[in-house]
Design an enzyme around this catalytic site. Sequence first.
Site, PDB file in Angstrom:
ATOM      1  CG  HIS A   1      -3.255   3.165   1.904  1.00 32.49           C
ATOM      2  ND1 HIS A   1      -3.912   2.718   0.764  1.00 32.49           N
ATOM      3  CD2 HIS A   1      -3.215   2.103   2.744  1.00 32.49           C
ATOM      4  CE1 HIS A   1      -4.254   1.454   0.915  1.00 32.49           C
ATOM      5  NE2 HIS A   1      -3.844   1.065   2.115  1.00 32.49           N
TER       6      HIS A   1
ATOM      7  CB  CYS B   1      -0.896  -0.010   1.221  1.00 31.31           C
ATOM      8  SG  CYS B   1      -1.607  -1.618   1.506  1.00 31.31           S
TER       9      CYS B   1
ATOM     10  CG  ASN C   1      -6.961  -0.988   1.384  1.00 32.22           C
ATOM     11  OD1 ASN C   1      -6.210  -0.724   0.439  1.00 32.22           O
ATOM     12  ND2 ASN C   1      -6.511  -1.300   2.579  1.00 32.22           N
TER      13      ASN C   1
HETATM   14  O1  4VN Z   1     -12.929  -4.725  13.548  1.00 35.02           O
HETATM   15  C1  4VN Z   1     -12.621  -3.748  12.855  1.00 35.02           C
HETATM   16  O2  4VN Z   1     -12.975  -2.567  13.070  1.00 35.02           O
HETATM   17  C2  4VN Z   1     -11.710  -3.994  11.681  1.00 35.02           C
HETATM   18  C3  4VN Z   1     -10.267  -3.944  12.208  1.00 35.02           C
HETATM   19  C4  4VN Z   1      -9.334  -4.234  11.071  1.00 35.02           C
HETATM   20  N1  4VN Z   1      -9.527  -3.284   9.970  1.00 35.02           N
HETATM   21  C5  4VN Z   1      -8.454  -2.867   9.277  1.00 35.02           C
HETATM   22  C6  4VN Z   1      -7.184  -3.062   9.779  1.00 35.02           C
HETATM   23  C7  4VN Z   1      -6.098  -2.628   9.025  1.00 35.02           C
HETATM   24  C8  4VN Z   1      -6.305  -2.015   7.824  1.00 35.02           C
HETATM   25  C9  4VN Z   1      -5.183  -1.582   6.994  1.00 35.02           C
HETATM   26  C10 4VN Z   1      -4.933  -2.260   5.814  1.00 35.02           C
HETATM   27  C11 4VN Z   1      -3.853  -1.899   5.030  1.00 35.02           C
HETATM   28  C12 4VN Z   1      -3.574  -2.625   3.752  1.00 35.02           C
HETATM   29  O3  4VN Z   1      -3.859  -1.766   2.707  1.00 35.02           O
HETATM   30  C13 4VN Z   1      -3.032  -0.815   5.377  1.00 35.02           C
HETATM   31  C14 4VN Z   1      -3.285  -0.138   6.570  1.00 35.02           C
HETATM   32  C15 4VN Z   1      -4.364  -0.527   7.371  1.00 35.02           C
HETATM   33 CL1  4VN Z   1      -4.659   0.324   8.832  1.00 35.02          CL
HETATM   34  C16 4VN Z   1      -7.602  -1.816   7.383  1.00 35.02           C
HETATM   35  N2  4VN Z   1      -8.639  -2.233   8.122  1.00 35.02           N
HETATM   36  C17 4VN Z   1     -10.891  -3.163   9.452  1.00 35.02           C
HETATM   37  C18 4VN Z   1     -11.896  -2.940  10.589  1.00 35.02           C
END
Ligand code: 4VN
Length: 324
Positions: free
Chosen positions: A249, A111, A279
Amino acid sequence: MKAKIMGAGSYTPSKKVSNAMLEKMMDTNDEWIRTRTGIKTRHISEGENTSVLCGKAALDILEKAGISAKEIDFIIVATMTPDGLSPSTACLVQDYIGANPVMAFDVNAACSGFIYALSIAEKLIQSGSFNYGLVLGGEVMSKIIDWQDRSTAVLFGDGAGGVLLGASETESSFLGEDIHSDGSRGESLTAGSRFVSNFQIENEMKDSYLQMDGRSIFDFAIRSVPESIRTVIASSNSTLEEIDCIVAHQANYRILKAIAKKLKIPVEKFATNIAEYGNTSAASIPILLDELLTNGDLILGSKKKIVLTGFGGGLTWGSMLIQL
Ligand SMILES: O=C(O)C1CCN(c2ccc(-c3cc(CO)ccc3Cl)cn2)CC1
């Protein structure tokens, strides 16, 4: 020689998949997805691979900038979802747009890939050996996701975007950069692992779908991204107050709110379009930058100071301070 951002463009698949559509495919619901991520829809390829998304984004850039593919001197594609190991996706884009047989290569920094690619491209232009370069970020995340895994399947989308860099004797768009990695935490986000299996050793093929330790990535982002933004601003003797917009990002809306809180700035300083695209990994920054330039929120030549910041698999993270 100095490097100047001379245009932008993007392309996303026409198929829009809403949270309601995902509710019918797996045990999830619109309310959870919207409140936990900010995502409402995402664009999902119906067969176009990464090179085609990037090729169409490149043609959009060229058309908007009013230059021919024959004038391009290098092509860099940032992707973690290449069409394949070889040929590179960048070589396929070179063919797709009808460019001359110029330097073309992929960069994989997940990313943060677009930030890494933009940094490399700036140096190529500064060398004086190249006049125009295409810097693309493109992903078909839908092909590496386990569509039975609701914890990841609802988060990602497909798309491509990029910028045209050009050589200038007088003006540079680049005021500073701060780019990092930490392989010791690479296990937090993996995809497409390939193990050694040959006539000497048997290795079972583990799942090669995208797997993410969301909590650890979340915590890493909240800790490392504000520091990187502060560092890149300080490196050019600018101040946070001088920054007109942060193009980050588009991983998760709650992440952007948490980063804004740590920086003690309003979350409105962060442009966002995660609601529509999800994403899109290395494509998220250029898709958003193109949207802002297309709708007039940002204008090339305005001298506005913008921070671009990526973070994710590797782990990698990086920020660039640019002046439009
Ligand atoms: O339980 C919840 O709230 C969930 C908890 C987990 N979540 C996440 C966690 C990490 C990411 C993420 C991914 C990348 C890769 O591009 C880079 C940067 C990030 Cl911070 C996106 N979402 C979704 C909601």
